[in-house]
Design an enzyme around this catalytic site. Sequence first.
Site, PDB file in Angstrom:
ATOM      1  N   GLU A 159       1.095  -1.210  -0.055  1.00 45.21           N
ATOM      2  CA  GLU A 159       0.001  -0.061  -0.016  1.00 45.21           C
ATOM      3  C   GLU A 159       0.800   1.449  -0.074  1.00 45.21           C
ATOM      4  OE1 GLU A 159      -4.182  -1.709   2.150  1.00 45.21           O
ATOM      5  OE2 GLU A 159      -2.797  -0.222   3.391  1.00 45.21           O
ATOM      6  N   GLU A 311      -6.565  -7.954  -0.645  1.00 42.86           N
ATOM      7  CA  GLU A 311      -6.800  -8.076   0.803  1.00 42.86           C
ATOM      8  C   GLU A 311      -8.439  -7.713   0.691  1.00 42.86           C
ATOM      9  OE1 GLU A 311      -4.976  -5.266   3.478  1.00 42.86           O
ATOM     10  OE2 GLU A 311      -2.839  -5.979   2.704  1.00 42.86           O
TER      11      GLU A 311
END
Length: 660
Positions: A159, A311
């Site tokens: 991320e 995710e």
Amino acid sequence: MTAGRTPPALADATRGRILYGGDYNPEQWPEETWHEDVRLMRDAGVTTVTLGVFSWSALEPRPGAREFGWLDRVMDLLHQFGVDVVLATPTAAPPPWMGRLHPDTLPRDADGRTEWWGGRQHFSHSSATYRHYAAAITEDLAARYAGHPALTMWHINNEYCTVDHGDEAAAAFRRWLRARYGTLDALNTAWGTAFWSQHYDSWDGILPPRHVHYLKNPTQVLDFRRFTSDMLLDCYTAERDIVARHTPHIPVTTNFMPLWIGQDGWRWAEQEDVVSVDLYPDPGDPLGAQHAALVQDLTRSQARGPWMLMEQAAGPVNWRGVNHPKPPGLNRLWSLQAVARGADAVCYFQWRQSRQGAEKFHSAMVSHAGPQGRTHQEIKRLGADLARIGGAVAGMPIAAEVAVLHDWHAWWASAQEARPSAEVDHAAVLHAWHRALWESGLTTDFAHPEHDLSGYRLVVVPQLYLLTDTAVGNLLGYVRGGGTLVCGFLTGIADEDDRVRPGGMDARLRDLFGIRTLHEWWPLEPGRTIACEGFHGTLWSEEIEAGGAEETVPYRGGELDGLPAVLRKGRAWYVSTLPEPEALRGLLTRVAAGAGARPVLDGLPARVEAVRRGDLLFLLNHGREPVTVQVPGAHRDLLTGETVSGALTLARYGAAVLAP
């Protein structure tokens, strides 16, 4: 991409399956738990786990030390039980010793405050020291595990989102600007530094947009966003190139956050073998499924094919004000929705719920309730479902007749201070238009405004405040070629330097839509609406004088009474307000039908979504009550093995995957 390397793809990892699993953090648990974990994984149908995302301090507890023994044992154990590994570089969370010994690795915000260790992502993308250590640990991981039979993919960092306004970043920003503009004169022209005495006579005088007394230079802020995205991308490609040198046949990815403002997602996707995203719709949001569909459509379009859901949450997250669990069936439904919209991998954060640390209340595939808990029992059911359908769906394409245009540079430029209305949010407008198409049953791709649009019957531009000359020319060419275009307000206002175009909107677009003069923007107060013939507008309105429009829908009442709210000239439509949801849905449905774009299935009940992927028809009930769906012809439901003919009843949060 790495020179001379033929990029591998997601299919090299899936091998005709849908990958299923999640982040695995064995370093948080005693070794005897690992053996229980792999048995549970096998029983749940887990094919793949991601290892090492936040393991830097476990792998390098002191500068230069290497502790790979525990990772060797985990890799071997997973392979023994038939679980593949997506091996991460741990560079999103440097060990505390790095910041203590090398404070130059720590980022600073616009007010000069340091982001200290104790969390994660506490690294400066511009720090030579950080990059040295990141390259070293990546090199050693790649060399050690390149030949391991469990290795199926590389996951770089996590991320990417760090912003740095510090001195080393300032020097890197100046180098980036030199490369972009070449001369100070060009920079001063692009930034409009004649305003407020901001003219630069030396490169050394240029800083990141730090704290100022009042209003920063908008183009400086825009360029700093561009620079930040590029610097983070440099960090990614540096590590990608290291692992690709050791394993040119193994695909590489990094995980995007969903519709996040900080990265130019189109540019980043071009540098990935596999495009992956983290997706956490709110179970308490009635439009959670639509938000998920938007992110899924965007990610598929970035990937130009199958993508990876890196995710999601098996239950509640831990970072909202109120963290709702997923009611029974919702996790399965949203996972199948991702597959319907192109995902060939369905993964979670994380495998086992942490007992300590900042995310101990974030759900996992094995929750605090343990294997007997409802969450894990649903995980096992989903694993069986994905195994049933994987061979039929993996790698299959999705055909879309409608494209929604999106560009991060336009978002960056529109998200600044001192605009006509702080209520106008690019992402919210994008959601509103995508919602209208989603509720109409129209499958949509996303595209950059400079992409080839000729394959679409309808192109929708919710809002692109900034458009390059190339993008404007592309839209005109699309319409001249017979395409149908619908544009929302605040489109084509500025060029690539955030310079307002003469007339307040690009003259070529005004001519395209039949607008003679855009006199004024009339933003609306929160909660206010404006009457139009047949509907109400929200958020925004405009004082427009038509010139050449063939069809108009007027405002009714108030200062804009009788002036056009919607204009059409040929195949080009302009909508100068944000119609309420039902009205926007009706408008786009009508225009799409006129363009020849049809919904996947006519007559769907409310809250039922239909998506075709290859020859398969996915039916998804996002409602809390059972519904009956009329399905023409005979099909076989791959989830149940039953034959479906004429009609199908979907349970609450139910799904069907129909094969002809």
